[in-house]
Design a protein around this motif. Structure first.
Motif, short mmCIF file in Angstrom:
data_model
loop_
_atom_site.label_atom_id
_atom_site.label_comp_id
_atom_site.label_asym_id
_atom_site.label_seq_id
_atom_site.Cartn_x
_atom_site.Cartn_y
_atom_site.Cartn_z
N GLN A 164 0.81 -1.21 0.00
CA GLN A 164 0.00 0.00 0.00
C GLN A 164 0.85 1.27 0.00
OE1 GLN A 164 -1.41 -2.95 1.75
NE2 GLN A 164 -2.24 -2.85 -0.33
N ILE A 165 2.00 1.26 0.71
CA ILE A 165 2.88 2.43 0.73
C ILE A 165 4.32 1.96 0.56
CG2 ILE A 165 3.72 4.41 2.05
CD1 ILE A 165 1.16 4.34 3.67
N ARG A 166 5.07 2.69 -0.26
CA ARG A 166 6.51 2.47 -0.38
C ARG A 166 7.21 3.82 -0.33
NH1 ARG A 166 7.36 -2.18 -5.11
NH2 ARG A 166 7.06 -3.98 -3.72
N ALA A 167 8.23 3.90 0.55
CA ALA A 167 8.94 5.17 0.70
C ALA A 167 10.40 4.91 1.05
CB ALA A 167 8.30 6.03 1.78
N THR A 168 11.28 5.77 0.54
CA THR A 168 12.69 5.74 0.95
C THR A 168 12.81 6.67 2.14
OG1 THR A 168 13.36 5.36 -1.34
CG2 THR A 168 15.06 6.09 0.20
N GLY A 169 12.66 6.11 3.33
CA GLY A 169 12.61 6.93 4.53
C GLY A 169 13.85 7.77 4.74
N ARG A 170 15.01 7.21 4.41
CA ARG A 170 16.27 7.92 4.64
C ARG A 170 16.34 9.22 3.84
NH1 ARG A 170 21.65 7.93 2.79
NH2 ARG A 170 23.18 8.02 4.50
N MET A 171 15.58 9.30 2.76
CA MET A 171 15.55 10.51 1.95
C MET A 171 14.96 11.68 2.73
SD MET A 171 13.46 11.09 -1.62
CE MET A 171 14.30 9.72 -2.40
N PHE A 172 14.09 11.37 3.68
CA PHE A 172 13.39 12.42 4.43
C PHE A 172 14.04 12.71 5.78
CE2 PHE A 172 10.38 10.44 1.56
CZ PHE A 172 9.82 11.54 0.93
#
Length: 668
Positions: A164-172
């Protein structure tokens, strides 16, 4: 005269190193006093010593003595450290302390997968935010609100599908953080989840884990380093100066040595994405096989994410596990990993089945892939282990379509005796060559039981057994050395010459064996029928290295290209060859162990089935005690109450071609 196993070019007895447990202190009552592990090793050497040149395998006793105990005494070679299961540690700047990263999620891969539920999810309530750790002036970072990505192109959202969600957390937010997700179900109930993530910037490869001690140090001290020292010692070199490191092709691991050891660096390995199917204990022989293999070239101290499915802790179920790992978390697998693996093993639509031969010269072409092949000579006891050698020696000289065929005994195909032999199968190929003792199962990855001797075919067995050279395995995860009720052990009890199974079956401790861990029947039997030695046959099928499969049997066993008929079992006498020793059976109490020594040798291999019974007057033998496997030293246990001072006893021996010899005498 040459021995059965060394009579053709390309196989030399000195290309084998036989390893045994020098610390073993058990002595079987029928072995004449020598400790069991060394007795098995010496028997292998005796059966492989060339009678003309005297060339023979090398032997090396291994020791793990620690005061009054030995590290080699158990089924597994225990280690003092076990904190490097993933090969990755984590250390924040200024902390001065590293910790294991095995349970840490990679912050570059934040993935939300809503759990399956009976009540549908309200996707318009889906929310995800990141909370830096430790808290800072930076506010929480909201990535998804009301089921919509607030950063299109950087944060993916889908209401249907596998995630449902995919994110590159380290980018933020660099460094560690906690991801928090929530979503309501269709009835309005809010569900919340959270999971901690860590920054790969602070993760690094480790050869030891946090404690600084290698998790395979005892293996190195007790096994690999002594073997390397032996192979590299100039005093052991060939007359032309060639070190044994470059001459030896095969290791034989004898009864009494552990079945499992730590994987390289203690890093747990597995083939699928189930964490419970990973383990850091692998087969003893497979670890030996890669002692000169350039592993650093493959893993290069890398840290990488690996998706691993496991039961999440409460409140974390919606976050998929992408954990820090090293490439050694996977078995050595892929093109070129084993230069001697057949390129079409486990592939459909095979063409010409040809493969690179396993020779020192061919191996030298890839010094970074310097391999050996290891097989175990093992069983429930030392006598069962020795039988593997005896049957291999006999089969290497005499096995062929005529073995097991008696005059007047029909050997037609039938569901009960042979199974359904299908067209274009290895079983059909062998049947067309004249082999009449085999069984093909309807299902399975390895379906053929080769040289299986059914009861009722004129021999002494009342249950199924195997002729010398018999081959069978059962592809199932519960088949292994520690599973005494498995078909793996049943095959050994039935007298196979070659089989395979897991070195140990234990979730989260050993990797989960699977269908491509054994052999591809088409490749296997093509190589076998070409006269390849068994070690080379199996190596051509081995697409995994650094793995859990234990290959059992004699690596020099090979089918003869020209069949011979063995001589009769001549020269045997009761007083000379029958030994009667007091013994005790756990179920039957005190009695007598009766063993017959057939005087087998490298130049005259002998095996036979046996039955023993008292003779009354002119009557035939009353069969009471039988040994159904083919062995050079068949034996039976006779309870004390069955023996009377005046009884005359008769031993009947039958070899695999139906030749019979009878000996008579008394048990007291």
């Amino acid at each position: 005269m040459t021995s059965a196993l060394e009579s053709r070019p390309g196989v030399r007895p000195s290309q084998v190193l036989v390893l045994y447990n020098a610390d073993w202190d058990e002595r079987h009552p029928l072995l004449g006093g020598d400790q069991d592990s060394r007795a098995v090793a010496e028997h292998f050497v005796r059966m492989h010593t060339d009678p003309v040149s005297g060339e023979k395998p090398y032997t090396l006793g291994l020791t793990g003595k620690r005061f009054l105990t030995s590290l080699l005494a158990g089924d597994h070679l225990e280690e003092q450290s076990s904190d490097n299961g993933c090969g990755v540690v984590y250390e924040l700047p200024g902390s001065g302390k590293s910790v294991s990263a095995c349970e840490m999620r990679d912050s570059r891969l934040v993935e939300v997968v809503l759990p399956k539920a009976d009540i549908p999810w309200d996707m318009h309530s889906l929310r995800l935010e990141l909370e830096p750790d430790p808290p800072s002036e930076q506010d929480k970072i909201l990535l998804v609100e009301n089921g919509v990505s607030l950063f299109p192109g950087k944060v993916g959202v889908q209401h249907q599908g596998e995630w449902q969600i995919r994110a590159t957390g380290r980018m933020f937010t660099p460094g560690p953080f906690t991801a928090r997700a929530r979503c309501s179900d269709a009835q309005g109930k809010m569900h919340e989840w959270s999971a901690r993530y860590h920054d790969i910037e602070y993760a690094s490869f480790s050869a030891t884990g946090p404690d600084g001690v290698r998790d395979d140090q005892n293996y190195l001290d007790c096994v690999e380093n002594p073997v390397k020292a032996f192979l590299e010692d100039p005093a052991n070199a060939l007359s032309d100066g060639t070190l044994l490191r470059d001459h030896i092709l095969y290791f034989v691991v004898c009864y009494g040595l552990p079945h499992t050891v730590a994987a390289p660096l203690g890093i747990a390995t597995g083939i699928n994405d189930q964490l419970r199917d990973f383990g850091s204990h692998i087969d003893f022989g497979q670890r030996l096989q890669i002692m000169y293999y350039n592993l650093e070239q493959l893993h290069s101290h890398q840290v990488q994410p690996l998706r691993l499915d496991q039961r999440a802790e409460a409140g974390q179920e919606a976050f998929r596990h992408y954990l820090f790992r090293n490439p050694l978390s996977r078995p050595l697998l892929g093109e070129g990993i084993n230069p001697f693996a057949h390129p079409q093993a486990y592939q459909k639509g095979k063409g010409v089945l040809d493969t690179r031969r396993f020779t020192p010269a061919q191996r030298a072409l890839r010094p970074d892939r310097h391999l050996f092949f290891a097989m175990r000579i093992d069983g429930d006891g030392p006598l069962e282990a020795m039988e593997l050698v005896d049957r291999a020696a006999y089969a290497s000289r005499y096995a062929g379509p005529g073995m097991g065929v008696l005059p007047g005994v029909p050997l037609a195909q039938g569901q009960e005796r042979t199974g359904r032999i299908e067209p274009r199968s290895p079983a059909r190929r062998l049947w067309d060559l004249g082999y009449r003792h085999l069984f093909q199962h309807e299902r399975g990855w390895v379906r053929l039981e080769f040289l299986k001797l059914a009861p009722g075919t004129g021999f002494l067995n009342t249950n199924s057994t195997f002729l010398p050279g018999g081959i069978a395995t059962f592809v199932q995860s519960s088949q292994g050395w520690n599973m005494k009720d498995s078909r793996f052990h049943e095959y050994l009890r039935q007298g196979v010459t070659v089989t395979a199974g897991s070195a140990r079956v234990k979730p989260r401790v050993t990797p989960h064996i699977h269908s491509q861990s054994f052999w591809d029947e088409e490749v296997f039997y093509t190589c076998l029928l070409r006269g390849f030695p068994m070690g080379e046959v199996l190596l051509a099928n081995q697409i995994h290295l650094n793995w859990i499969t234990s290959f059992v049997g004699d690596p020099l066993y090979r089918l003869p290209m020209e069949t011979q008929h063995p001589p009769a079992l001549a020269g045997l006498a009761w007083d000379k060859n029958v030994r009667v020793t007091p013994g005790r059976d756990p179920a039957k109490g005190k009695g007598w162990l009766v063993i017959v020594d057939l005087e087998t040798s490298a130049s005259d291999p002998r095996v036979a089935q046996m039955r023993l019974g008292p003779v009354y007057g002119d009557a035939q033998t009353v069969t009471e005690f039988g040994f159904e496997r083919f062995s050079s030293r068949p034996f039976v246990f006779v309870p004390r109450e069955a023996v009377h001072d005046t009884d005359l006893w008769r031993v009947e021996l039958m070899d695999p071609f139906g030749q019979v010899v009878r000996l008579e005498g008394q048990l007291r």
